[in-house]
Design a protein around this motif. Sequence first.
Motif, mmCIF file in Angstrom:
data_model
loop_
_atom_site.group_PDB
_atom_site.id
_atom_site.type_symbol
_atom_site.label_atom_id
_atom_site.label_comp_id
_atom_site.label_asym_id
_atom_site.label_seq_id
_atom_site.Cartn_x
_atom_site.Cartn_y
_atom_site.Cartn_z
ATOM 1 N N ARG A 4 -22.319 -35.247 21.194
ATOM 2 C CA ARG A 4 -22.604 -33.862 20.835
ATOM 3 C C ARG A 4 -21.412 -33.263 20.099
ATOM 4 N NH1 ARG A 4 -26.449 -30.184 22.532
ATOM 5 N NH2 ARG A 4 -25.921 -27.986 22.200
ATOM 6 N N ARG B 193 -19.847 -29.492 18.708
ATOM 7 C CA ARG B 193 -19.895 -28.030 18.692
ATOM 8 C C ARG B 193 -19.564 -27.568 17.273
ATOM 9 N NH1 ARG B 193 -14.774 -24.860 19.948
ATOM 10 N NH2 ARG B 193 -15.343 -22.646 20.024
ATOM 11 N N ILE B 194 -20.510 -26.869 16.667
ATOM 12 C CA ILE B 194 -20.281 -26.320 15.329
ATOM 13 C C ILE B 194 -19.721 -24.907 15.489
ATOM 14 C CG2 ILE B 194 -21.331 -25.606 13.155
ATOM 15 C CD1 ILE B 194 -23.375 -27.838 13.539
ATOM 16 N N VAL C 200 -25.085 -30.331 9.600
ATOM 17 C CA VAL C 200 -26.159 -30.584 10.562
ATOM 18 C C VAL C 200 -27.021 -31.761 10.112
ATOM 19 C CG1 VAL C 200 -28.259 -29.637 11.610
ATOM 20 C CG2 VAL C 200 -26.191 -28.226 11.444
ATOM 21 N N THR D 58 -26.468 -31.032 18.277
ATOM 22 C CA THR D 58 -25.736 -29.817 17.920
ATOM 23 C C THR D 58 -26.363 -28.563 18.521
ATOM 24 O OG1 THR D 58 -27.048 -29.423 15.918
ATOM 25 C CG2 THR D 58 -25.073 -30.817 15.699
#
Length: 319
Positions: free
Chosen positions: A24, A26-27, A274, A284
């Motif tokens: 995963r 984190r944006i 993405v 995300t």
Amino acid sequence: MTADATSGPGALPMRVPAEGLPARVRIYEVGARDGLQNEKATVPTEVKAEFVRRLAGAGLSTVEATSFVHPKWVPQLADAEELFPMVRDLPVELPVLVPNERGLDRALALGARTVALFASATESFAKANLNRTVDESLAMFEPVAARAKGEGLRIRAYVSMVFGDPWEGPVPVGQAVQVCRALMDMGADELSLGDTIGVATAGHVAAVLTALKEAGVAVEATGVHFHDTYGQALANTLAALQHGVTTVDASAGGLGGCPYAKSATGNLATEDLVWMLQGLGIETGVDLGRLTATSVWMAEQLGRPSPSRTVRALSHQEQ
């Protein structure tokens, strides 16, 4: 290895997970602050607030809302006091940039819980952006960080010009690491390594991350912030992921640059990021369709097409 794909209009990429990458990412969305600060025309406050709301609605868990820099220096964000109360109750992290103690005072008065400092790895940019030497700027941040920690705030430290400087050229890895280490020592919870003029390449990214690890900076506390000047932002992001980075800065629609570095073109577009992450099977939490629609809407507000290739592809925008 497994793979799946979706076909038809608005198709998502085929998912082909690769080994050695995080599950995963984190944006850290910077479009509402870093993206809009360069606009020649002032964007109405309600439009900015709606932009933040739509970004949060698209599944972005961290949306940098605004900056408490003096309006003289960044007039596009002069409405911070008006804007932040309009969005602060959203169920997402809403960091704000604070340049000094006065900026921190303003942020605290409005209930901000995460603040960002903006340092430089080079003397030339520190002078251009902060009108101080690197050491003087770090000294300025010390009481800001101490007060923020005392108030229980989370602190992010941006370090600009980590990879190259328009006046000084390539930046020695050790020089950048020294500034990063100093910021962590004064209480920063997270670093953002800025490729402010977009000159980094994958090997350089790997070298900086390796040196930071050797200096005792945990990769879990390290984020990356790439500009796409030479088309290297996604390649550099992948290199960072391969070294364990799980926080990536991006700007919806590819908005933004840097008002104090004229060679700095747009940030890595969140949609492009993405698309790549989904193709790699990395989670995300972002709904690409809703995010694309948000950037199309914002492009309409700004009166020009989005520079993001993914936005154009999915929305059939024409240049």
